[in-house]
Design a protein around this motif. Structure first.
Motif, mmCIF file in Angstrom:
data_model
loop_
_atom_site.group_PDB
_atom_site.id
_atom_site.type_symbol
_atom_site.label_atom_id
_atom_site.label_comp_id
_atom_site.label_asym_id
_atom_site.label_seq_id
_atom_site.Cartn_x
_atom_site.Cartn_y
_atom_site.Cartn_z
ATOM 1 N N ILE A 166 0.688 -1.110 -0.182
ATOM 2 C CA ILE A 166 -0.058 -0.041 -0.048
ATOM 3 C C ILE A 166 0.857 1.218 -0.053
ATOM 4 O O ILE A 166 1.982 1.293 0.988
ATOM 5 C CB ILE A 166 -0.915 0.080 1.223
ATOM 6 N N SER A 167 0.259 2.083 -0.941
ATOM 7 C CA SER A 167 1.350 3.484 -0.942
ATOM 8 C C SER A 167 0.569 4.441 -0.435
ATOM 9 O O SER A 167 -0.754 4.717 -0.439
ATOM 10 C CB SER A 167 1.753 3.633 -2.281
ATOM 11 N N MET A 168 1.235 5.527 0.595
ATOM 12 C CA MET A 168 0.412 6.426 1.028
ATOM 13 C C MET A 168 1.484 7.600 1.073
ATOM 14 O O MET A 168 2.868 7.428 1.413
ATOM 15 C CB MET A 168 0.164 6.190 2.596
ATOM 16 N N LEU A 212 3.128 2.650 11.842
ATOM 17 C CA LEU A 212 4.363 2.365 12.723
ATOM 18 C C LEU A 212 5.324 3.207 12.601
ATOM 19 O O LEU A 212 6.087 3.154 11.265
ATOM 20 C CB LEU A 212 4.816 0.821 12.473
ATOM 21 N N GLU A 213 5.854 4.346 13.197
ATOM 22 C CA GLU A 213 6.733 5.281 12.861
ATOM 23 C C GLU A 213 8.129 4.914 13.588
ATOM 24 O O GLU A 213 8.024 4.897 14.997
ATOM 25 C CB GLU A 213 6.064 6.676 13.080
ATOM 26 N N SER A 214 9.196 5.199 12.806
ATOM 27 C CA SER A 214 10.640 4.843 13.607
ATOM 28 C C SER A 214 10.656 3.847 14.598
ATOM 29 O O SER A 214 10.887 4.215 15.837
ATOM 30 C CB SER A 214 10.810 6.277 14.341
ATOM 31 N N PRO A 255 -3.708 -3.737 7.947
ATOM 32 C CA PRO A 255 -2.992 -3.333 7.333
ATOM 33 C C PRO A 255 -1.933 -2.303 8.260
ATOM 34 O O PRO A 255 -2.648 -1.416 8.708
ATOM 35 C CB PRO A 255 -3.226 -2.613 6.232
ATOM 36 N N THR A 256 -0.646 -2.435 8.222
ATOM 37 C CA THR A 256 0.406 -1.646 8.930
ATOM 38 C C THR A 256 0.967 -0.769 7.764
ATOM 39 O O THR A 256 1.374 -1.439 6.599
ATOM 40 C CB THR A 256 1.330 -2.495 9.792
ATOM 41 N N ILE A 257 1.187 0.592 8.197
ATOM 42 C CA ILE A 257 1.884 1.572 7.159
ATOM 43 C C ILE A 257 3.074 1.977 7.689
ATOM 44 O O ILE A 257 3.121 2.581 9.087
ATOM 45 C CB ILE A 257 0.880 2.826 6.848
ATOM 46 N N GLY A 258 3.993 1.607 7.283
ATOM 47 C CA GLY A 258 5.623 2.055 8.110
ATOM 48 C C GLY A 258 5.884 3.317 7.664
ATOM 49 O O GLY A 258 5.904 3.721 6.249
ATOM 50 N N ILE A 259 6.637 4.031 8.238
ATOM 51 C CA ILE A 259 7.529 4.995 8.085
ATOM 52 C C ILE A 259 8.615 5.168 9.097
ATOM 53 O O ILE A 259 8.559 5.028 10.204
ATOM 54 C CB ILE A 259 6.760 6.468 8.247
ATOM 55 N N GLY A 260 9.878 4.638 8.324
ATOM 56 C CA GLY A 260 11.072 4.560 9.058
ATOM 57 C C GLY A 260 11.022 3.366 10.013
ATOM 58 O O GLY A 260 11.316 3.219 10.977
ATOM 59 N N ALA A 261 10.256 2.194 9.369
ATOM 60 C CA ALA A 261 9.947 1.114 10.257
ATOM 61 C C ALA A 261 10.314 -0.421 9.240
ATOM 62 O O ALA A 261 9.901 -1.264 9.324
ATOM 63 C CB ALA A 261 8.435 1.032 10.476
ATOM 64 N N GLY A 262 11.231 0.078 8.118
ATOM 65 C CA GLY A 262 11.564 -1.178 7.497
ATOM 66 C C GLY A 262 10.506 -1.685 6.177
ATOM 67 O O GLY A 262 9.565 -1.243 5.991
ATOM 68 N N GLY A 307 9.158 -4.724 6.373
ATOM 69 C CA GLY A 307 8.078 -5.764 6.691
ATOM 70 C C GLY A 307 6.538 -5.236 7.077
ATOM 71 O O GLY A 307 5.845 -6.188 7.536
ATOM 72 N N CYS A 308 6.385 -3.883 6.750
ATOM 73 C CA CYS A 308 4.911 -3.441 6.761
ATOM 74 C C CYS A 308 4.122 -3.634 5.635
ATOM 75 O O CYS A 308 4.445 -4.116 4.452
ATOM 76 C CB CYS A 308 4.912 -1.986 7.246
ATOM 77 N N ASP A 309 2.669 -3.649 5.515
ATOM 78 C CA ASP A 309 2.066 -3.650 4.543
ATOM 79 C C ASP A 309 1.985 -2.769 3.596
ATOM 80 O O ASP A 309 1.552 -2.599 2.346
ATOM 81 C CB ASP A 309 0.529 -4.088 5.138
ATOM 82 N N GLY A 310 2.389 -1.410 3.795
ATOM 83 C CA GLY A 310 2.511 -0.273 3.315
ATOM 84 C C GLY A 310 3.473 0.627 3.705
ATOM 85 O O GLY A 310 4.237 0.468 4.820
ATOM 86 N N GLN A 311 3.763 1.833 2.964
ATOM 87 C CA GLN A 311 4.825 2.715 3.375
ATOM 88 C C GLN A 311 4.124 4.248 3.040
ATOM 89 O O GLN A 311 3.341 4.266 2.126
ATOM 90 C CB GLN A 311 6.224 2.676 2.359
ATOM 91 N N VAL A 312 4.677 5.028 4.134
ATOM 92 C CA VAL A 312 4.203 6.418 3.978
ATOM 93 C C VAL A 312 5.550 7.288 4.192
ATOM 94 O O VAL A 312 6.456 7.010 4.826
ATOM 95 C CB VAL A 312 3.154 6.774 5.046
ATOM 96 N N LEU A 313 5.380 8.439 3.316
ATOM 97 C CA LEU A 313 6.500 9.565 3.796
ATOM 98 C C LEU A 313 5.738 10.832 3.411
ATOM 99 O O LEU A 313 4.824 10.916 2.991
ATOM 100 C CB LEU A 313 7.424 9.288 2.485
ATOM 101 N N VAL A 314 6.471 11.629 4.136
ATOM 102 C CA VAL A 314 5.940 13.066 4.154
ATOM 103 C C VAL A 314 6.385 13.579 2.807
ATOM 104 O O VAL A 314 7.662 13.459 2.470
ATOM 105 C CB VAL A 314 6.681 14.009 5.331
ATOM 106 N N THR A 315 5.627 13.950 2.017
ATOM 107 C CA THR A 315 5.819 14.690 0.729
ATOM 108 C C THR A 315 7.060 15.640 0.526
ATOM 109 O O THR A 315 7.711 15.573 -0.216
ATOM 110 C CB THR A 315 4.500 14.808 -0.039
ATOM 111 N N HIS A 316 6.941 16.596 1.465
ATOM 112 C CA HIS A 316 8.058 17.752 1.429
ATOM 113 C C HIS A 316 9.748 17.033 1.764
ATOM 114 O O HIS A 316 10.475 17.713 1.183
ATOM 115 C CB HIS A 316 7.532 18.758 2.441
#
Ligand code: KIV
Length: 299
Positions: free
Chosen positions: A34-36, A197-199, A215-222, A224-233
């Motif tokens: 999943i992308s976020m 799940l952050e950092s 689903p888990t969405i990781g940011i700085g969590a490797g 193994g999560c179901d998706g990834q999120v980043l701060v666009t800026h």
């Protein structure tokens, strides 16, 4: 005829369907990542939606990357709703998640439910996100019971920056990791449809993701999560103050904007802008009439 250029629908996304929390779950069940991404304004949401992102988070990171606050604590409900509406106008397909700001859900469960409702009614969001573990379970439950999907957020929770002693990774000891593991299960039981799940250590995020059904969405969590999120800026290289280690920069828009602004200033100073192609023309006959009416010669 309108002179405002319109952006035509992207054929790549022409057959896309609106992403719902159900689609989120189905993607995770199939093992499709999943992308976020975060967005705070109309054009970014429009471009992101056309790019095919699954979900757009109107994050309270808004406070730092757009409004220039030191942290996210000053962000208000009104600021969040203002930016949610702009994002809603740009995005048709992505699941829209509004981030509940500091003090909008901590004082009482009633206030939390009312504010969560505002994100849907006034901000056009599909779901809300809030930070915290077991201490938020009754709040999550009450919001979910009103029919509002809730995304949880544990690990580095920026609204607790003063308690955490800075923006630092969490869950690095066995005791801290166990607490996060338990919090994740409690939030799922409380009704969260997904969890950020952050950092946190990659192996802990993977363990939690394997344990949870949502689903888990990781940011700085490797990975193994179901998706990834980043701060666009961060991803676009637009935030000047710092870039977290877990960010991959896909562009350097800060430099690109600085270059563009510098070139504009130089063009204005050197008389290079505007050119004839940027200037409105007036028919000669009309001009002559004007000159005679105001008594000006030789112009
Ligand atoms: O506010 C935000 O952008 C967030 C993400 C970092 C998950 O909470």
């Amino acid at each position: 005829m309108s002179t405002i250029p319109t952006i035509s629908p992207d054929p790549l996304v022409a057959n896309r369907k609106k992403i719902t929390t159900k689609v989120f779950q189905q993607k995770a069940d199939r093992g499709d990542p999943i992308s976020m991404l975060t967005a705070y304004d109309y054009p970014t949401a429009l471009i992101m939606d056309r790019s095919g992102v699954d979900s757009i988070l109107v994050g309270d990171s808004l406070g730092m990357v757009v409004l220039g606050y030191e942290n996210t604590l000053q962000v208000t409900m009104e600021e969040m709703l203002h930016h949610c509406r702009a994002v809603k106008r740009g995005a048709q397909y992505a699941l829209l998640v509004g981030d509940m700001p500091f003090m909008s859900y901590q004082v009482s469960v009633e206030e939390a439910v009312r504010n969560a409702g505002r994100f849907l009614q006034e901000g056009g969001m599909d779901a809300v996100k809030l930070e915290g573990g077991r201490e938020r379970s009754s709040t999550v439950q009450a919001i979910v019971e009103t029919g509002i999907p809730v995304m949880g957020h544990i690990g580095l929770t920026p609204q607790s920056v003063n308690q955490l002693g800075g923006f630092r990774a969490q869950g690095k000891t066995a005791a801290a990791a166990k607490k996060l593991y338990e919090d994740a299960i409690i939030l799922q039981e409380a009704g969260c449809f997904s969890l950020v799940l952050e950092s946190v250590p990659g192996r802990l995020a993977e363990l939690i993701s394997d344990k949870l059904e949502i689903p888990t969405i990781g940011i700085g969590a490797g990975k193994g999560c179901d998706g990834q999120v980043l701060v666009t800026h961060d991803l676009l290289g637009l935030f000047d103050r710092f870039t977290p280690r877990f960010v991959r920069k896909y562009a350097d828009l800060f430099s690109e904007m600085e270059r563009s602004f510098g070139e504009f200033i130089a063009d204005v100073e050197e008389g290079e802008f505007p050119g004839v192609e940027h200037t409105v023309n007036m028919p000669d006959d009309e001009w002559m009439i004007l000159m005679s009416e105001i008594g000006v010669k030789n112009r």
